[in-house]
Structure formats: C-alpha cells, structure tokens
Design an enzyme around this catalytic site. Structure first.
Site, PDB file in Angstrom:
ATOM      1  N   ARG A  74      35.427  37.455  43.938  1.00 22.76           N
ATOM      2  CA  ARG A  74      35.468  36.138  43.416  1.00 22.76           C
ATOM      3  C   ARG A  74      34.937  36.041  41.945  1.00 22.76           C
ATOM      4  NH1 ARG A  74      38.314  34.926  47.574  1.00 22.76           N
ATOM      5  NH2 ARG A  74      37.344  35.669  49.329  1.00 22.76           N
ATOM      6  N   GLY A 111      37.465  35.520  39.928  1.00 20.66           N
ATOM      7  CA  GLY A 111      38.645  34.557  39.161  1.00 20.66           C
ATOM      8  C   GLY A 111      39.671  35.245  38.648  1.00 20.66           C
ATOM      9  N   LYS A 112      39.779  36.641  39.216  1.00 23.26           N
ATOM     10  CA  LYS A 112      40.926  37.643  38.811  1.00 23.26           C
ATOM     11  C   LYS A 112      42.270  37.100  39.196  1.00 23.26           C
ATOM     12  CE  LYS A 112      39.542  40.965  42.066  1.00 23.26           C
ATOM     13  NZ  LYS A 112      38.933  39.974  42.905  1.00 23.26           N
ATOM     14  N   THR A 139      48.993  41.890  49.377  1.00 22.93           N
ATOM     15  CA  THR A 139      48.510  42.905  50.425  1.00 22.93           C
ATOM     16  C   THR A 139      47.707  42.329  51.554  1.00 22.93           C
ATOM     17  OG1 THR A 139      46.822  43.545  48.748  1.00 22.93           O
ATOM     18  CG2 THR A 139      48.940  44.568  48.412  1.00 22.93           C
ATOM     19  N   HIS A 146      47.485  28.979  50.017  1.00 22.97           N
ATOM     20  CA  HIS A 146      47.904  29.474  48.725  1.00 22.97           C
ATOM     21  C   HIS A 146      49.433  29.663  48.191  1.00 22.97           C
ATOM     22  CE1 HIS A 146      43.995  31.954  48.995  1.00 22.97           C
ATOM     23  NE2 HIS A 146      43.680  30.938  48.158  1.00 22.97           N
TER      24      HIS A 146
END
Lengths: 168, 168, 168
Positions: free
Chosen positions: C5, C7-8, C28, C43
């Site tokens: 978490r 934000g990558k 994945t 998403h």
C-alpha cells in the site's frame, strides 16, 4: 544500509575494490554447517588474492582496532548480524556498541586514509513483530544504525541493487 | 516517515525546535505501565518549557482542530500508533482518517503560519504477515500514510537517523 | 518498487496513462474468491477502454514475449506476487527468472518504443521471519528485484504514494 538481498554487500565490495592496496573483509556470519562453510569459502574465492578474511562473530570493535592500520580498506559485513550474535551470546550490547562507535570515531582511521565500509540491515520497516525478543532486537538494531550512520562520512540506502546516497 | 528506531521522531522534534513560539506535542502513546510513564515523563522533560504535551491516543483530528490556532508548531507522534489505537478500540478508521485529512487540509492552518509535523511509520516493507489483523493493519497504515503525504507540503523518509526529502 | 500500500501500482498506472496507444495490464493476482473477483473487476473498469487485461499468475515471461509488439505500454503488477505464485505452485523459480530477464533484455522491446512498467514489492526491510519458507521467499524476491532493476531503464522507490527516482 539496505534490506535483505538488496545488494548492499555487493555494493560495499565493489566500492572497496576501487581502492588499491591490501583489503580486509570482516565476516560476522558463522560457519555453523557445511552449506554455510561452502558459501563462505566461495565468497572468499570471489574476492580474490587482494583480500584477507577475518571471521569474527563477536569481537568486532577489537578486530577493527587491531587491523585498521594494516589495510587500505576494510569491509565489515554485517553490523546487524554482529548485534544478533551479541544478543544470542547474552553479551551486553550497549557497551559493545559504545566500543564500536569509539573505534569508528578514532581519528587515526582517517589520518591513515584507510577506509571502512559497514554493511547493515534495515529491519524496522515491517509490521511490529509479535515476538518480544524480535521487537527488542529491532529497536537496538535501529539505534545501532543511527549511531553508525552518525559517525560515517557517507551513507547509502541500497534497494534492488541500486545505491542511493543519503549522507555525504 | 521512517522505520522503527529510524530517528524519525528526533528529526521532527529538531525541525520543530527551529521555529520560535509555543510548541505542542501530541503523543498517541499510552502510559499503560510504570516504565512507559517514566519514558513519557523523561521525553517531556527533554523537550523543555517551550512545549505543551497532549496525551491523546484517539481523538487526534479533534485535538489538532482545537489547538492549531494556539501554537506556532505542533508535532504529532505518531500516526501509525493512532491508527493502532483506533483499531484496538474497535473504532471505525475510515471516518477518523477522513476527519484527519479534513483538519490537515484546513486552510487556516496555513494562513496562520502554524506548522504541523506528523511522525509516521513505514510498516509495509517486510514480508506479508501471517496474522490477518496485521495484514489488514499494514494495508490501512499504508493508505493513511499516502493520504497524509498527499496533503503535506514536505515529506521526509528517515533511515538510520538521516532524513531524505522525498516531497516538497 | 515499494512497500505494501505504498501507491506503487497507482504510480505505474499513472505513468502508463501518459503514453498514447493500446495498453496492456498483466495481473498476477488470482481471483480466488468473490471479493477478489469484484476488486479485479472494479480495477479493470477504472483503467478504462484503452486497456486490455491479462490475468496470468504464472506464465509471465511468456505473455510479455507474446504481447510486447502489440501494445505501446505494458504494466506488470506485480513481480513479487508472480514469484509467490511460482513457489506455491512448486515451479522452479530460477529458470523462470532467467526467462523473464531474457524477455526484459530483448532489444525489440526498445526498438519498438513499447514501454514496460513492472510493479514490485520491497519485502526485505522487516525483521528476519521465523518461518523458513518466508525467509527463503524474501531472499529470492530480493534477488529478483535486483535482476529486474538491473535491466530497467528507470527505477522508482515509492513511499506513502511519493515516487523517488533511484535509477535512470
């Protein structure tokens, strides 16, 4: 400074290789089984004939004090494992840490132009460990990193093999 | 931002000390035993007479809102512990986090030239925890750090006592 | 690179959005339950019509090889989860990692001006895990990050949503 398998040891060794003259490698890892012995032997071979290797799990300040005038560069790998060895051996860390800082501050190290590279682990960026010993270890390791970084001329944070200079 | 014992609180306090005027320290740690009480008392003494200390484990957005006009600088130490206190107290985090962000965005804070330093932990750089609560905590702590960093003017990552400016 | 978490993924997606043309997202993560299916669907919707989504927990080098000529940008999210899927599936990682590096090095990727963004986790900055599998996973994940970073043109460390360029 870096996480596990971040490439921090390789970075320190590569930097040390750039300096000419006799080189010393202080390994705090212990060869407790055959697999470990083989790994240590292999790493020694990879470093080559320019290097002397000292396997010293505990008496790190003492050995740095003894050898620092004899080498143009010393790599200590690694600080966090040394601390772990001290704690597992029931040795009072705070005095040892003070001794190390004294050795690091010792001006002779600088006047002689010998360089010391210290490899250390960042262990405090995960979740708080449930195990009390792990929590306490994490705290002391963090303080030790702060103390070592304070006396260091340069500090690098290594992530995925990439060094980032954060001091110096 | 920083790991455990990274020197992040000391960095925030040192930065805050540079600002003249009355200073407030909001401690989210709770004095649950005598050792903790002693530590809190000692830290309070170290900060000195310029500082007022507020021990507030839960109502952090409320207290910032209340005191922000009265101090030239406020240090909140730390965000991650506040989140931990909320979760342990079965208090809905998402509303509290929204409240905090609203307080942080509040333009009065800026027009009055009062400064707020927020200390927070990086907890997501270890292995995925086996414990479900720890995993969930790690996720929320990461989101909270993102939200706080988004509204902050400056963000520093502190490693081994060394601050690295990553925003501002 | 970043913690949980941090934000990558959002950073990688935002960078990818700046590039015009067809975009591919290789996920994945596996939709093992309804909650996960719903998250994946959401998403997908957020990314919008410019994107094709490939759900591929294991054959990541193969799918990159197959689709790399058809998209102007590919986001692989995430490398660490791919490794975890390989290990849980008892698949030999070292060969798979070699295959991935070969695909990444493949010059066609560059001559065609298609860009590949790889999201990966830093997992080595916590305390040494007690669990042997976790220790081993942490080691391999660290090596994998080093290998991927070595062939990458740019590497960013993301903390609290803030990207810090450490290579490129």
């Amino acid at each position: 400074m870096g996480g596990a398998r971040s490439g921090k040891s390789s970075f320190a060794l590569n930097e040390a290789m750039k300096i000419s003259g006799r080189k010393a490698y202080i390994a705090t890892a212990q060869a407790l089984d055959d697999e470990m012995k083989e790994r240590i032997r292999k790493h020694k071979e990879e470093r080559g004939a320019d290097w002397d290797t000292f396997e010293e799990p505990l008496k790190v300040p003492e050995i740095i004090g003894e050898i620092k005038d004899k080498y143009s560069v010393i790599v200590l790998d690694c600080l966090t494992l040394w601390l772990s060895n001290l704690i597992c051996g029931n040795i009072a860390c705070s005095r040892e840490i003070d001794d190390l800082v004294t050795v690091l501050k010792n001006s002779k190290l600088k006047t002689l132009n010998s360089k010391l590279f210290i490899v250390s682990n960042e262990v405090g960026m995960g979740i708080v460990p449930e195990n009390e010993l792990a929590r306490s270890f994490r705290d002391i390791a963090g303080f030790l990193n702060q103390k070592a970084a304070e006396v260091a001329d340069e500090v690098y944070l290594v992530t995925a093999g990439i060094p980032l200079k954060i001091k110096g």
